[in-house]
Design an enzyme around this catalytic site. Sequence first.
Site, PDB file in Angstrom:
ATOM      1  N   SER A 188       0.852  -1.189   0.000  1.00  0.00           N
ATOM      2  CA  SER A 188       0.000   0.000   0.000  1.00  0.00           C
ATOM      3  C   SER A 188       0.890   1.242   0.000  1.00  0.00           C
ATOM      4  O   SER A 188       2.115   1.133  -0.015  1.00  0.00           O
ATOM      5  CB  SER A 188      -0.892   0.007   1.237  1.00  0.00           C
ATOM      6  OG  SER A 188      -0.103   0.304   2.373  1.00  0.00           O
ATOM      7  N   LYS A 189       0.244   2.389   0.053  1.00  0.00           N
ATOM      8  CA  LYS A 189       0.975   3.659   0.007  1.00  0.00           C
ATOM      9  C   LYS A 189       2.028   3.766   1.106  1.00  0.00           C
ATOM     10  O   LYS A 189       3.017   4.467   0.954  1.00  0.00           O
ATOM     11  CB  LYS A 189      -0.010   4.817   0.150  1.00  0.00           C
ATOM     12  CG  LYS A 189      -0.569   5.252  -1.171  1.00  0.00           C
ATOM     13  CD  LYS A 189      -1.252   6.590  -1.004  1.00  0.00           C
ATOM     14  CE  LYS A 189      -2.263   6.780  -2.106  1.00  0.00           C
ATOM     15  NZ  LYS A 189      -3.407   7.539  -1.719  1.00  0.00           N
ATOM     16  N   ARG A 190       1.769   3.096   2.210  1.00  0.00           N
ATOM     17  CA  ARG A 190       2.716   3.143   3.321  1.00  0.00           C
ATOM     18  C   ARG A 190       4.119   2.691   2.886  1.00  0.00           C
ATOM     19  O   ARG A 190       5.115   3.079   3.478  1.00  0.00           O
ATOM     20  CB  ARG A 190       2.268   2.228   4.461  1.00  0.00           C
ATOM     21  CG  ARG A 190       1.257   2.828   5.406  1.00  0.00           C
ATOM     22  CD  ARG A 190       0.898   1.828   6.485  1.00  0.00           C
ATOM     23  NE  ARG A 190       0.331   0.616   5.914  1.00  0.00           N
ATOM     24  CZ  ARG A 190       0.898  -0.573   5.986  1.00  0.00           C
ATOM     25  NH1 ARG A 190       2.033  -0.742   6.602  1.00  0.00           N
ATOM     26  NH2 ARG A 190       0.310  -1.629   5.437  1.00  0.00           N
ATOM     27  N   HIS A 191       4.163   1.836   1.878  1.00  0.00           N
ATOM     28  CA  HIS A 191       5.455   1.302   1.450  1.00  0.00           C
ATOM     29  C   HIS A 191       6.157   2.197   0.430  1.00  0.00           C
ATOM     30  O   HIS A 191       7.130   1.792  -0.175  1.00  0.00           O
ATOM     31  CB  HIS A 191       5.260  -0.096   0.845  1.00  0.00           C
ATOM     32  CG  HIS A 191       4.668  -1.067   1.806  1.00  0.00           C
ATOM     33  ND1 HIS A 191       3.327  -1.361   1.819  1.00  0.00           N
ATOM     34  CD2 HIS A 191       5.230  -1.780   2.797  1.00  0.00           C
ATOM     35  CE1 HIS A 191       3.100  -2.237   2.789  1.00  0.00           C
ATOM     36  NE2 HIS A 191       4.227  -2.500   3.390  1.00  0.00           N
ATOM     37  N   GLY A 192       5.652   3.399   0.241  1.00  0.00           N
ATOM     38  CA  GLY A 192       6.265   4.297  -0.744  1.00  0.00           C
ATOM     39  C   GLY A 192       5.447   4.296  -2.013  1.00  0.00           C
ATOM     40  O   GLY A 192       4.233   4.138  -1.970  1.00  0.00           O
TER      41      GLY A 192
END
Length: 467
Positions: free
Chosen positions: A237-241
């Site tokens: 997800s976005k959390r991973h960049g």
Amino acid sequence: MSVRTRFAPSPTGYLHVGGARTALFSWLYARKMGGQFILRIEDTDRERSTDASVQAILDAMDWLGLDYDEGPFYQTQRFERYREVIAQLLDSGHAYYCDCSREHLAALRERQMANHEKPRYDGCCRDKNLPASAHTVIRFKNPLDGDVVIDDLVKGRVVINNRELDDLVIARADGTPTYNLTVVVDDWDMKMTHIIRGDDHLNNTPRQINILKALGAQLPIYAHVPMILGDDGKRLSKRHGAVSVMQYKDNGFLPEALINYLVRLSWSHGDQEIFSREEMIALFDVVDINTSPSAFNTEKLRWLNQHYIKNKPPEKVAKLLQPYIKKAGYSTDNGADLQAVLKVFQERCATLVELAEEIRFLYDDFAEYNTKQAKKQFKPAVLPILQSLQQQYSDLQNWQAEAIHQVVENTVKTFDVGFGKVGQPLRLAVTGSGKSPSIDITLALLGKQRTLQRLEWAITYIKKVDR
Ligand code: GLU
């Protein structure tokens, strides 16, 4: 019969890498089998779908080189057809009107949850033969017993008993069709032979199969692809960049690197890591997709990207690099020939963004030196060395790597010091960062005028610090 696959994104955001990989697998299989690949935009959720997302998906498909033979088809343009099929299901007794109130359904759900049962519609209106009205939905009459068997090309055989399913809503009270209905109608009308999609859709598949059967449609073959995880084992997800395909473009990745990276997520061919498009098409097969999720690894993607940058002809890299140079805020009009520069520099960077930064010093003056390097290299003892270099370079007529190198050699001898004592301060003086390929080639590319000017700045800097 010719193979027909599709990619069917919902335009509720950018195309993310998970979607891109699903698209790639569908595309590869169609290309391998000499079949057709279809793009279908599933935009029936009008609140969440946007034109910008549609454009982002089309741009990403284009950038990745995933060309489609038919489409893009838009579900919002097919409402008439969905209505027709819903009518057909009503006529044939495979669907019925239901007027269960929200309260009734909520209470039912609560009761089932309290009894630790799976929440499902109880078929309350199934045999009531209700007429249509402003507040009736239409439900599909799911078979009451028997199994749905999916011989999934990735997951193997999956068996679901119909008792676990319920009569799903296929049209809302306002007449609009629901997701499972539109997918079925489209897959049927568009003559899909293989449905390759994320395994988050596996629970929809038995429902879709039942509707297809009720319509007398030929069933496609399914392949549910495992998801992509972040490096922490959680769903990507976005959390991973960056997860948006076009963000990778902005970050300086080449489409062939991303494609090569994505194909290896959940698919392999021995130990091979690098695949040309032709090789991928020849070697890929859906049945070889792994069943377990794979983790996204940015370092490996960077490694692949560097490989592809390194192996491209400099004139191609030059063309690709220009927009990044522009974005970095400088121009290559005044300075060394970019292709000559790239012959030396392009193998040194993992992304086009980094490459644009790496060669900036050749065209654009820097405002400061790397602090750590300056402390280390710009000591008072270096001053006469740089002054001597400045003098010799000023006198040098033949601005070629060999002659430039000879000056460094002479200086080393004159001052009776190691090569590093001359080369390192010189390198820092001209680059600002202390990073560059061999010093003679660097200076040759930088040009005489800029070299002299930068030596002058370094001398001034050391004198100032010295005081
Ligand atoms: N529109 C669905 C999605 O974006 C895909 C449906 C399908 O592949 O069947 O998740």
